[in-house]
Scaffold this active site. Sequence first.
Site, PDB file in Angstrom:
ATOM      1  N   CYS A 142       0.894  -1.179  -0.149  1.00 57.85           N
ATOM      2  CA  CYS A 142      -0.151   0.049   0.104  1.00 57.85           C
ATOM      3  C   CYS A 142       0.852   1.293   0.148  1.00 57.85           C
ATOM      4  O   CYS A 142       0.637   2.156  -0.763  1.00 57.85           O
ATOM      5  CB  CYS A 142      -0.897   0.091   1.184  1.00 57.85           C
ATOM      6  SG  CYS A 142      -0.057  -0.440   2.888  1.00 57.85           S
ATOM      7  N   HIS A 224      -2.069   5.325   6.707  1.00 57.32           N
ATOM      8  CA  HIS A 224      -0.655   5.718   6.697  1.00 57.32           C
ATOM      9  C   HIS A 224      -0.559   7.208   6.187  1.00 57.32           C
ATOM     10  O   HIS A 224      -1.387   7.766   5.564  1.00 57.32           O
ATOM     11  CB  HIS A 224       0.288   4.986   5.583  1.00 57.32           C
ATOM     12  CG  HIS A 224       0.264   3.437   5.842  1.00 57.32           C
ATOM     13  ND1 HIS A 224       0.863   2.884   7.036  1.00 57.32           N
ATOM     14  CD2 HIS A 224      -0.100   2.688   5.159  1.00 57.32           C
ATOM     15  CE1 HIS A 224       0.677   1.470   6.732  1.00 57.32           C
ATOM     16  NE2 HIS A 224       0.154   1.364   5.784  1.00 57.32           N
TER      17      HIS A 224
HETATM   18  N1  LIG Z   1      -3.394  -4.841   5.341  1.00 52.67           N
HETATM   19  C1  LIG Z   1      -3.034  -3.923   4.798  1.00 52.67           C
HETATM   20  O1  LIG Z   1      -2.853  -2.852   5.066  1.00 52.67           O
HETATM   21  C2  LIG Z   1      -2.147  -4.311   3.496  1.00 52.67           C
HETATM   22  C3  LIG Z   1      -1.710  -5.686   3.320  1.00 52.67           C
HETATM   23  N2  LIG Z   1      -0.913  -6.046   1.969  1.00 52.67           N
HETATM   24  C4  LIG Z   1      -0.667  -7.331   2.127  1.00 52.67           C
HETATM   25  O2  LIG Z   1      -1.510  -8.205   1.711  1.00 52.67           O
HETATM   26  C5  LIG Z   1      -1.241  -9.672   1.860  1.00 52.67           C
HETATM   27  C6  LIG Z   1      -2.661  -9.897   2.852  1.00 52.67           C
HETATM   28  O3  LIG Z   1      -2.520  -9.137   3.884  1.00 52.67           O
HETATM   29  P1  LIG Z   1      -4.015  -8.943   4.742  1.00 52.67           P
HETATM   30  O4  LIG Z   1      -5.099  -9.146   3.920  1.00 52.67           O
HETATM   31  O5  LIG Z   1      -3.721  -7.693   5.781  1.00 52.67           O
HETATM   32  O6  LIG Z   1      -3.724 -10.293   5.704  1.00 52.67           O
HETATM   33  P2  LIG Z   1      -5.035 -10.819   6.740  1.00 52.67           P
HETATM   34  O7  LIG Z   1      -4.440 -11.433   7.812  1.00 52.67           O
HETATM   35  O8  LIG Z   1      -6.162  -9.632   6.826  1.00 52.67           O
HETATM   36  O9  LIG Z   1      -5.617 -12.061   5.762  1.00 52.67           O
HETATM   37  C7  LIG Z   1      -4.862 -12.889   5.371  1.00 52.67           C
HETATM   38  C8  LIG Z   1      -5.958 -14.291   4.698  1.00 52.67           C
HETATM   39  O10 LIG Z   1      -4.957 -15.198   4.609  1.00 52.67           O
HETATM   40  C9  LIG Z   1      -5.698 -16.540   4.762  1.00 52.67           C
HETATM   41  N3  LIG Z   1      -4.498 -17.354   4.890  1.00 52.67           N
HETATM   42  C10 LIG Z   1      -3.825 -17.706   6.131  1.00 52.67           C
HETATM   43  N4  LIG Z   1      -2.897 -18.698   5.898  1.00 52.67           N
HETATM   44  C11 LIG Z   1      -3.109 -18.942   4.537  1.00 52.67           C
HETATM   45  C12 LIG Z   1      -2.452 -19.924   3.726  1.00 52.67           C
HETATM   46  N5  LIG Z   1      -1.584 -20.740   4.095  1.00 52.67           N
HETATM   47  N6  LIG Z   1      -2.920 -20.048   2.522  1.00 52.67           N
HETATM   48  C13 LIG Z   1      -3.762 -19.024   1.925  1.00 52.67           C
HETATM   49  N7  LIG Z   1      -4.572 -18.275   2.582  1.00 52.67           N
HETATM   50  C14 LIG Z   1      -3.996 -18.260   4.096  1.00 52.67           C
HETATM   51  C15 LIG Z   1      -6.065 -16.085   6.079  1.00 52.67           C
HETATM   52  O11 LIG Z   1      -7.171 -17.173   6.544  1.00 52.67           O
HETATM   53  P3  LIG Z   1      -7.779 -17.196   8.008  1.00 52.67           P
HETATM   54  O12 LIG Z   1      -8.451 -15.854   8.315  1.00 52.67           O
HETATM   55  O13 LIG Z   1      -9.106 -18.151   7.820  1.00 52.67           O
HETATM   56  O14 LIG Z   1      -6.607 -17.992   8.662  1.00 52.67           O
HETATM   57  C16 LIG Z   1      -6.844 -14.715   5.708  1.00 52.67           C
HETATM   58  O15 LIG Z   1      -8.158 -14.804   5.114  1.00 52.67           O
HETATM   59  C17 LIG Z   1       0.108  -9.537   2.876  1.00 52.67           C
HETATM   60  O16 LIG Z   1       1.113  -9.795   1.864  1.00 52.67           O
HETATM   61  C18 LIG Z   1       0.090  -7.801   3.178  1.00 52.67           C
HETATM   62  O17 LIG Z   1       1.514  -7.533   3.335  1.00 52.67           O
HETATM   63  C19 LIG Z   1      -0.808  -5.063   1.164  1.00 52.67           C
HETATM   64  C20 LIG Z   1      -1.284  -3.943   1.176  1.00 52.67           C
HETATM   65  C21 LIG Z   1      -2.100  -3.396   2.301  1.00 52.67           C
HETATM   66  O1  LIG Z   2       1.066  -4.652   4.839  1.00 51.57           O
HETATM   67  C1  LIG Z   2       1.133  -3.536   5.317  1.00 51.57           C
HETATM   68  O2  LIG Z   2       1.324  -3.136   6.578  1.00 51.57           O
HETATM   69  P1  LIG Z   2       1.976  -4.172   7.668  1.00 51.57           P
HETATM   70  O3  LIG Z   2       3.226  -4.970   6.975  1.00 51.57           O
HETATM   71  O4  LIG Z   2       2.529  -3.230   8.251  1.00 51.57           O
HETATM   72  O5  LIG Z   2       1.031  -5.091   8.098  1.00 51.57           O
HETATM   73  C2  LIG Z   2       1.065  -2.613   4.194  1.00 51.57           C
HETATM   74  O6  LIG Z   2       0.896  -2.962   3.146  1.00 51.57           O
HETATM   75  C3  LIG Z   2       2.075  -1.712   4.363  1.00 51.57           C
HETATM   76  O7  LIG Z   2       3.258  -2.312   4.229  1.00 51.57           O
HETATM   77  P2  LIG Z   2       4.819  -1.427   3.981  1.00 51.57           P
HETATM   78  O8  LIG Z   2       4.676  -0.316   5.141  1.00 51.57           O
HETATM   79  O9  LIG Z   2       5.749  -2.583   4.299  1.00 51.57           O
HETATM   80  O10 LIG Z   2       4.817  -0.918   2.654  1.00 51.57           O
END
Ligand SMILES: NC(=O)C1=CN([C@@H]2O[C@H](COP(=O)(O)OP(=O)(O)OC[C@H]3O[C@@H](n4cnc5c(N)ncnc54)[C@H](OP(=O)(O)O)[C@@H]3O)[C@@H](O)[C@H]2O)C=CC1
Ligand SMILES: O=C(OP(=O)(O)O)[C@H](O)COP(=O)(O)O
Length: 340
Positions: A142, A224
């Site tokens: 992000c 952020h």
């Molecule tokens: N949150 C943010 O601000 C941002 C996150 N990202 C990136 O996006 C990605 C996901 O983050 P985010 O959505 O926050 O994470 P979350 O923890 O919110 O969601 C992760 C999901 O993945 C599932 N999961 C867990 N283990 C596995 C596995 N082995 N295989 C497939 N799915 C699995 C979980 O299921 P269950 O809950 O059922 O265990 C859950 O639904 C990361 O790489 C993060 O860095 C990028 C931009 C912003």
């Molecule tokens: O997954 C995110 O944040 P997090 O690693 O703090 O959970 C966001 O994508 C921000 O990541 P960054 O600050 O490493 O660009």
Amino acid sequence: MAVKVLINGYGSIGKRVADAVAKQDDMEVIGVTKTKPDFEAKLAVEKGYKLFAAIPERKGLFEEKGVEIEGTIFDVIEDADIVVDCAPGGIGKDNLENIYKKYKVKAILQGGEKAKFVEDSFNALWSYDRCYGKDYIRVVSCNTTGLCRTFYAVDSVTDIVKARVVLIRRGADPNDAKRGPINAIVPNPPTVPSHHGPDVVSVVPKFEGKILTSAVIVPTTLMHMHSLMIETTGTTRDAILDAIEKTPRVFTVSAEDGLNSTATIIEYARDLGRPRYDLWEIPIWEESVNVVDNEVFLMQAVHQESDVIPENIDCIRAMLQMEDDNMKSIEKTNKSLGIK
Ligand SMILES: NC(=O)C1=CN([C@@H]2O[C@H](COP(=O)(O)OP(=O)(O)OC[C@H]3O[C@@H](n4cnc5c(N)ncnc54)[C@H](OP(=O)(O)O)[C@@H]3O)[C@@H](O)[C@H]2O)C=CC1
Ligand SMILES: O=C(OP(=O)(O)O)[C@H](O)COP(=O)(O)O
């Protein structure tokens, strides 16, 4: 015919990607995965998504809790044209090696994964053409996405000589009761520069050696914030404001209008009636835009849960060669989601 998209990981990012894919007339969601049968799993089924266990050994848990499940990821993966991996950071690379490559299915990883595990890093403005037709791509984080968009605007009117950015990162997403800090400001990473500069370079190689970033984490969950200082070969405030106006997915907000903090910006997204109060665009404070001795100053916010969502949609179109013009894909995605 609509391309078939599987979302592996239905959390903060995955559920938003699923809903965005469902809104496209050229894509369909063939399934979403979870590891546990919690409220998100139940709501996914209620919304009409086919639910699969991300980890086969966990399938029984869903059955025990009476959550309707179609099978495991291995029952659906061969039907997918592409998988959008939204598993927690670090797990995507394991899924890439152990599942996607084995089943020869194209996959998008998210910003929690390192650049070295994929063929290239994606931002719709900068690297759409490079990712066209590729198999394994990362949509950058992000923060990196926000920086890439703003650098695109600045780069469209002047040459960037050097940029320095201080990132003020939110402590946790709103649904996360475990992370912090609660009452501290934490240099994170503690080392300078942070990974965000190299991450921008993974998208825009011509910026190699030019972007220096440092980051702290603060006790907030909403957004952020970035403070950018960009040395250029010469420009004006009006030229930068005009470039922001012309660049997709960035826009100016004014403190004078009451949009004077991340709190009111999020209230604005709520008042717009956005799903989950998502702000897919990067708001830049108009008053903060200034040029002093060829150096551009500006401050912007990033809605961490949502700015990467339209990028995932455009990345699907690029990897599956559905649209060869990045601006047309951006326009289509923006229209479908209601992006300003
Ligand atoms: N949150 C943010 O601000 C941002 C996150 N990202 C990136 O996006 C990605 C996901 O983050 P985010 O959505 O926050 O994470 P979350 O923890 O919110 O969601 C992760 C999901 O993945 C599932 N999961 C867990 N283990 C596995 C596995 N082995 N295989 C497939 N799915 C699995 C979980 O299921 P269950 O809950 O059922 O265990 C859950 O639904 C990361 O790489 C993060 O860095 C990028 C931009 C912003
Ligand atoms: O997954 C995110 O944040 P997090 O690693 O703090 O959970 C966001 O994508 C921000 O990541 P960054 O600050 O490493 O660009």
